[in-house]
Scaffold this active site. Structure first.
Site, PDB file in Angstrom:
ATOM      1  N   SER A 120       0.838  -1.198   0.000  1.00 26.23           N
ATOM      2  CA  SER A 120       0.000   0.000   0.000  1.00 26.23           C
ATOM      3  C   SER A 120       0.875   1.250   0.000  1.00 26.23           C
ATOM      4  O   SER A 120       1.752   1.400  -0.850  1.00 26.23           O
ATOM      5  CB  SER A 120      -0.953  -0.042   1.196  1.00 26.23           C
ATOM      6  OG  SER A 120      -1.905   0.982   1.146  1.00 26.23           O
TER       7      SER A 120
ATOM      8  N   ASP B 132      -8.855  -6.279  -4.724  1.00 28.65           N
ATOM      9  CA  ASP B 132      -8.435  -4.975  -4.198  1.00 28.65           C
ATOM     10  C   ASP B 132      -8.939  -3.889  -5.142  1.00 28.65           C
ATOM     11  O   ASP B 132      -8.384  -3.669  -6.207  1.00 28.65           O
ATOM     12  CB  ASP B 132      -6.902  -4.947  -4.090  1.00 28.65           C
ATOM     13  CG  ASP B 132      -6.378  -3.653  -3.471  1.00 28.65           C
ATOM     14  OD1 ASP B 132      -7.175  -2.728  -3.224  1.00 28.65           O
ATOM     15  OD2 ASP B 132      -5.153  -3.575  -3.250  1.00 28.65           O
TER      16      ASP B 132
ATOM     17  N   HIS C 194      -8.219  -4.876  -0.224  1.00 34.20           N
ATOM     18  CA  HIS C 194      -6.903  -4.276  -0.062  1.00 34.20           C
ATOM     19  C   HIS C 194      -6.160  -4.859   1.138  1.00 34.20           C
ATOM     20  O   HIS C 194      -4.929  -4.965   1.139  1.00 34.20           O
ATOM     21  CB  HIS C 194      -7.044  -2.761   0.101  1.00 34.20           C
ATOM     22  CG  HIS C 194      -5.752  -2.017   0.119  1.00 34.20           C
ATOM     23  ND1 HIS C 194      -4.830  -2.086  -0.905  1.00 34.20           N
ATOM     24  CD2 HIS C 194      -5.209  -1.184   1.059  1.00 34.20           C
ATOM     25  CE1 HIS C 194      -3.787  -1.333  -0.619  1.00 34.20           C
ATOM     26  NE2 HIS C 194      -3.985  -0.783   0.570  1.00 34.20           N
TER      27      HIS C 194
END
Length: 399
Positions: free
Chosen positions: A169, A334, A367
């Protein structure tokens, strides 16, 4: 210049257990007295970085790995800070003896970034010019600022090169910046569930979260500490919103469906569905462990990241300085940092003539999948890490 690191700074974790845990670990603090110039035009005259280490540094100093944390992460990535601690570090599933990031092979470092609220210099720290907490006066920091500070920590530890820099991320964005800013200091770049820049939708989510905090009556322009309050409601709502975006529809359906907490509809506005209870719990617990001003800073760092902007919006040109081999990983469900965003990175790297491996992992966790022990994902990560040769550069392939 930074101060000389004591020998103890690179001795690694202690009490390594037989269950593939790094055991009990103790945070350490590095103090830097040389000013750090920031992208916003300001500078920090003095600052601290809190970090943890796991494993042992080899004699050649060639097996060091840096872990970059995401928005709400910190330096405590693996193991336990006390024997009574029930929950291990945020990436304990991947870091430890015999795990994908194997601490029997690698010396692993993870730090709390500047602007954080877990010991590194940030809004909760004392501003030397006022002798009061920085609060909202702490300067805006960028991913590039973080990487510059991390590079100083690398020097503090007596390291000249990372065997790998790894992050998911927002952490993956830091990995990309490392490959651009310090190409000679990173042999392998592992970019997980990331993007070359945020989409307009993602910036919009961040702005709604910030507005929830800023418009909380207890925010007091960011000086809530001086007012003796906390913007609890705003920070709770920001976390609830963020958590929704970290999960997928499939994951939420599988975990909660439309299950009622009391088994029946009560026709009111209190918590009735299990998913409501879950989100409120996540929001409430987050308020007790995170700082609102830090949340604002971290989301802005996400928004500003765009290395291609200074290269005519050409990502290939931005990544041209990179010398590392790359592993890029994405997850099918995601939708916040969708696989297409990872493929943008892969295409730009290939166009720039870089060696890159890419894996798209089937997962319904959204995610948050990058934090989970998904067997194929961990096999991919473990396989790549196992092939890192500290003396020779490996050949990259397609996974």
């Amino acid at each position: 210049m930074s101060e000389v690191a004591p020998k103890i700074a690179i001795t690694g974790a202690v009490d390594v257990a037989s269950n593939h845990s790094v055991g009990i670990v103790h945070p350490q603090t590095a103090i830097f007295t040389a000013p750090l110039a920031l992208d916003c035009g300001r500078s920090l005259p003095r600052y601290a970085l809190v970090y943890e280490t796991y494993g042992q540094l080899n004699e050649a100093g060639s097996n060091a790995v840096l872990i970059c944390h995401a928005l709400s992460g910190d330096h405590h990535a693996a193991g336990f800070n006390a024997e009574t601690e029930r929950k291990p570090g945020w990436w304990d599933s991947a870091i430890g003896p015999g795990k994908p990031i194997d601490t029997s092979r690698f010396f692993v470092v993870c730090l709390n970034n500047l602007g954080g609220c877990k010991g590194s210099t940030g809004p909760l720290s004392i501003d030397p010019t006022t002798d009061k907490p920085y609060g909202p006066d702490f300067p805006i920091v960028t991913v590039r600022d973080w990487v510059h500070a991390q590079h100083r920590l690398m020097q503090y530890l007596g390291l000249s090169r990372w065997a790998a820099v790894i992050g998911g991320s927002l952490g993956g964005m830091q990995v990309l910046q490392w490959s651009i800013s310090y190409p000679e200091a990173i042999a392998h770049a592992v970019v997980i569930a990331a993007a070359p820049k945020l989409s307009a939708q993602n910036i919009a989510f961040n702005e709604v979260a910030r507005q929830a905090i800023i418009t909380d009556p207890e925010f007091h322009g960011g000086r809530y500490a001086e007012a003796g309050t906390l913007p609890r409601r705003g920070l709770m709502l920001a976390r609830m919103l963020g958590h929704i975006t970290y999960l997928s529809d499939d994951a939420m359906r599988a975990k909660f469906g439309r299950e009622l907490r009391a088994g029946q509809v009560n026709y009111g506005f209190d918590v009735e569905f299990q998913v409501e209870s879950y989100l409120r719990y996540q929001g409430t617990s987050f308020v007790d462990r995170f700082d609102a001003n830090t949340y604002l800073l971290m989301t802005k760092a996400l928004d500003y990241f765009d290395p291609a902007h200074e290269c005519g919006d050409d990502l290939m040109t931005a990544l041209a300085p990179a010398q590392a081999d790359f592993l890029v990983v994405s997850f099918t469900s995601d939708w916040r940092f969708a696989p297409m965003r990872s493929r943008e990175i892969v295409r730009a790297l290939l166009a720039a003539g870089k060696r890159v491996s890419y894996a798209e992992i089937e997962s319904n966790h959204g995610h948050d999948a990058f934090l989970m022990n998904i067997p194929y994902y961990h096999r991919v990560l473990a396989g790549y890490m196992a092939n890192i040769n500290w003396a020779l550069e490996p050949q990259a392939g397609v996974l």
